[in-house]
Design a protein around this motif. Structure first.
Motif, PDB file in Angstrom:
ATOM      1  N   UNK A 145       0.905  -1.269  -0.013  1.00 57.55           N
ATOM      2  CA  UNK A 145       0.053  -0.002  -0.144  1.00 57.55           C
ATOM      3  C   UNK A 145       0.904   1.316   0.010  1.00 57.55           C
ATOM      4  N   UNK A 146       0.492   2.316  -0.899  1.00 55.85           N
ATOM      5  CA  UNK A 146       1.148   3.330  -0.669  1.00 55.85           C
ATOM      6  C   UNK A 146       0.322   4.659  -1.165  1.00 55.85           C
ATOM      7  N   UNK A 147       0.781   5.805  -0.902  1.00 56.34           N
ATOM      8  CA  UNK A 147      -0.158   7.000  -1.239  1.00 56.34           C
ATOM      9  C   UNK A 147       0.060   7.332  -2.616  1.00 56.34           C
ATOM     10  N   UNK A 148      -1.107   7.907  -3.177  1.00 55.80           N
ATOM     11  CA  UNK A 148      -1.207   8.570  -4.297  1.00 55.80           C
ATOM     12  C   UNK A 148      -1.909  10.109  -4.157  1.00 55.80           C
ATOM     13  N   UNK A 149      -1.107  10.989  -4.621  1.00 55.64           N
ATOM     14  CA  UNK A 149      -1.317  12.300  -4.193  1.00 55.64           C
ATOM     15  C   UNK A 149      -2.018  13.050  -5.393  1.00 55.64           C
ATOM     16  N   UNK A 150      -2.080  12.596  -6.455  1.00 53.28           N
ATOM     17  CA  UNK A 150      -2.494  13.620  -7.910  1.00 53.28           C
ATOM     18  C   UNK A 150      -3.167  12.647  -8.652  1.00 53.28           C
ATOM     19  N   UNK A 151      -4.200  13.075  -9.447  1.00 53.92           N
ATOM     20  CA  UNK A 151      -4.824  12.523 -10.226  1.00 53.92           C
ATOM     21  C   UNK A 151      -4.148  11.689 -11.160  1.00 53.92           C
ATOM     22  N   UNK A 152      -3.028  12.427 -11.851  1.00 48.63           N
ATOM     23  CA  UNK A 152      -2.259  12.203 -12.976  1.00 48.63           C
ATOM     24  C   UNK A 152      -1.316  10.947 -12.657  1.00 48.63           C
ATOM     25  N   UNK A 153      -1.314  10.599 -11.168  1.00 51.48           N
ATOM     26  CA  UNK A 153      -0.527   9.402 -10.889  1.00 51.48           C
ATOM     27  C   UNK A 153      -1.107   8.313 -10.316  1.00 51.48           C
ATOM     28  N   UNK A 154      -2.607   8.137 -10.332  1.00 46.48           N
ATOM     29  CA  UNK A 154      -3.368   7.203 -10.253  1.00 46.48           C
ATOM     30  C   UNK A 154      -3.180   5.913 -11.022  1.00 46.48           C
ATOM     31  N   UNK A 155      -2.921   6.175 -12.324  1.00 44.21           N
ATOM     32  CA  UNK A 155      -2.535   4.925 -13.231  1.00 44.21           C
ATOM     33  C   UNK A 155      -1.285   4.123 -12.853  1.00 44.21           C
ATOM     34  N   UNK A 156      -0.209   4.990 -12.718  1.00 41.26           N
ATOM     35  CA  UNK A 156       1.090   4.551 -12.493  1.00 41.26           C
ATOM     36  C   UNK A 156       1.208   3.892 -11.119  1.00 41.26           C
TER      37      UNK A 156
END
Length: 360
Positions: A184-195
């Motif tokens: 589990x890791x944090x996603x901070x930006x909509x642009x990073x959700x895919x990666x």
């Protein structure tokens, strides 16, 4: 009893029934108005409309009740009607236990949130391959099934360490795979959700992003479970509504995390709202995690807070563990080293065992 009194009482009973019928009819119409208001995104309470109705009622008041009494009676009717409209709204929320009475279970590799108490553990930030491999190996040997680690770090200062980005995601994924753990890791930006979804089993939405509605919608469109942390100053209701944003996009794999809220207290990093976590278990069907590390910010409080949370029935406890916290690139004081984690585990082990084992 005097026959005339009995006759008058029967008359009052008839009027009471008529009043009840009229109140029910009024509630039905008001509920329909409330449904339309909800569909259009409007609030239910309209103070101007309330004043208009009260003015009309007092103007038409034939007595014997004074205007003040009439206003008081109808304000109670208005209050009850508003509560009914809001209750009807809540019954439609996807997070609500009224919508789904049974508990939701979220299975991630070998971990099942809602299937018995779990531990989520790992470093605050992913710093190197050695750090992640050592931590994962140690935690896996202690039975931990979910490895955490931040590849993207939301920091108060823009000049502080911000994480390794994609390289960190690769290190976290490799460490988890090597030791059979979920990552589990944090996603901070909509642009990073895919990666981030390419590498992580669970997407974490951090406290600072709990009301980043674009991000909530984007992770709601993903096929990854979402670990949703409560905001620093968010109410329980706001926390639930944030979960609704994710659920409304079709992702029913939401895990709520109480991580402490900001109060006037200075001796701890935040204040653990255990009552909020218990309410989340009662009012929603979603798994609930308590992050004692961010709630306390002090290693000496982690075990007592974890015991309280597990005894209250939460589904998992979240802690931060680092091979050498003194040289950690973020949050040095709140991360446990391996010896401290072993002591923590000894202190809570009885509450992590299955209930049937404890009774035996």
């Amino acid at each position: 009893m005097e026959p005339r009194i009995l006759e008058l009482r029967r008359e009052i009973d008839r009027i009471n029934r008529e009043l009840l019928t009229l109140l029910s009819e009024r509630a039905r119409i008001a509920s329909e108005i409330g449904r339309i208001q909800t569909e259009r995104g409007l609030g239910h309470y309209d103070p101007a409309r309330e004043e208009e109705m009260l003015a009309y009622l007092t103007a038409e008041n034939p007595g014997p009740f004074p205007d003040g009494t009439v206003k008081k009676l109808f304000k109670e009717i208005f209050k009850a009607t508003l509560a009914l409209e809001e209750h009807e709204d809540k019954r439609k929320f996807l997070f609500s236990r009224e919508t789904r009475p049974e508990d939701t279970r979220v299975k991630v590799r070998e971990a099942v949130f809602g299937g018995g108490p779990l531990l989520i553990a790992g470093p605050c930030a992913i710093e190197s391959e050695e750090q992640m491999q050592r931590t994962a190996e140690f935690l896996a040997s202690r039975g931990v099934k979910v490895l955490r680690g931040g590849a993207y770090k939301p920091r108060t200062s823009p000049y502080a360490f911000q994480g390794l980005g994609v390289e960190g995601l690769k290190l976290g994924r490799a460490a988890a795979d090597r030791h059979g753990m979920a990552f589990v890791t944090e996603v901070m930006d909509t642009r990073d959700v895919e990666v981030v979804s390419e590498y992580a089993d669970i997407l974490q939405v951090g406290a600072r992003n709990m009301q980043n509605f674009a991000l909530l919608r984007e992770v709601g469109r993903s096929d990854r479970p979402v670990l949703l942390k409560r905001g620093l100053s968010a109410t329980v209701e706001e926390w639930f509504y944030a979960a609704e944003y994710v659920l409304s996009q079709g992702n029913d794999q939401v895990i709520l995390v109480e991580r402490g809220i900001r109060t006037y207290e200075k001796w701890t990093r935040n204040t653990l709202d255990l009552s909020g976590a218990v309410l989340a278990k009662q009012l929603t069907h979603l798994p609930v995690v308590v992050d004692v590390t961010h709630a306390a910010g002090r290693i000496d409080l982690l075990a007592p807070l974890a015991r309280a949370a597990l005894a209250a029935g939460v589904d998992a406890v979240h802690v931060e563990v680092h091979p050498n916290p003194k040289v950690a690139m973020s949050d040095n004081n709140q991360q446990m080293d391996f010896a401290q984690f072993d002591a923590f585990l000894d202190a809570v082990r009885d509450l992590l065992e299955p209930a049937k084992t404890r009774r035996g």
